[in-house]
Design an enzyme around this catalytic site. Sequence first.
Site, short mmCIF file in Angstrom:
data_model
loop_
_atom_site.label_atom_id
_atom_site.label_comp_id
_atom_site.label_asym_id
_atom_site.label_seq_id
_atom_site.Cartn_x
_atom_site.Cartn_y
_atom_site.Cartn_z
N CYS A 1 38.37 -29.55 9.51
CA CYS A 1 37.16 -29.59 9.02
C CYS A 1 36.90 -28.60 7.89
O CYS A 1 37.39 -28.80 6.81
CB CYS A 1 36.41 -28.89 10.27
SG CYS A 1 34.73 -28.82 10.12
N HIS A 2 36.44 -27.11 7.93
CA HIS A 2 36.40 -26.12 7.04
C HIS A 2 37.78 -25.14 6.99
O HIS A 2 37.79 -24.69 6.08
CB HIS A 2 35.13 -25.37 7.23
CG HIS A 2 33.92 -25.91 6.76
ND1 HIS A 2 33.30 -26.91 7.63
CD2 HIS A 2 33.06 -25.89 5.79
CE1 HIS A 2 32.16 -27.22 7.05
NE2 HIS A 2 31.93 -26.59 6.02
N ALA A 3 38.57 -25.68 7.78
CA ALA A 3 39.97 -24.54 7.82
C ALA A 3 40.92 -25.13 6.48
O ALA A 3 41.59 -24.13 6.20
CB ALA A 3 40.62 -24.99 9.10
N TRP B 1 39.92 -24.41 3.83
CA TRP B 1 39.98 -23.29 3.29
C TRP B 1 40.85 -22.26 2.90
O TRP B 1 41.48 -21.69 2.19
CB TRP B 1 38.50 -22.47 3.77
CG TRP B 1 37.26 -22.81 2.95
CD1 TRP B 1 37.01 -23.82 1.82
CD2 TRP B 1 36.00 -22.85 3.51
NE1 TRP B 1 35.86 -23.95 1.64
CE2 TRP B 1 35.06 -23.26 2.61
CE3 TRP B 1 35.48 -22.13 4.72
CZ2 TRP B 1 33.61 -23.22 2.63
CZ3 TRP B 1 34.19 -22.04 4.84
CH2 TRP B 1 33.18 -22.58 3.87
#
Length: 186
Positions: free
Chosen positions: A111-113, A115
């Site tokens: 997902c956003h991990a 980043w």
Amino acid sequence: MTAINAAKIVILATDGYERSELRVPYEQLKEKGAVVRIASLEEGEIMSWDEKNWGDAIGVDLLAKDVRIEDFDALVLPGGQINPDVLRANDDAMRVVKEFVKSGKVVAAICHAPWLLIEADAVKGRQVTSYGSIKTDVKNAGGIWKDEKVVTDKGIVTSRSPDDLDAFVAKIVEEIEEGRHERRAA
């Protein structure tokens, strides 16, 4: 090579992790016999984000500052918007991510991990996927973004969203059983 039923896995998260993206790997990897520990920034419990509101909590086993890379075979990074954004600004959390990337051990981000992988300078020249809203972030960091359920590049496993969790966990298991991967340091 490490059999999954002998593997030791650390999940790094803080308040605001996407509930399913922590719980599903945690439960499925434990069912397969792995020892799974939760690392965070503070002792106690961390709260999940469950779709549109705060969800339940899970206990923290150790602090990020105390994570020793040699004690684990893999690092799992759940997403959500809040969790990876807080972690990428924390020196202890980023030390864990960077050391795992450098070690060649499995690093899995959903997902956003990714980043956190961007912050660790670990996506440049690598095939990566993520939640669609951070596709440009991945590309700007030099990653080769793919719109696929799960993408693996030298032991770095990435997935897009909770819809991809079964494929994500299956690939984590496969990569752990393959062993260390040669890759450039973060």
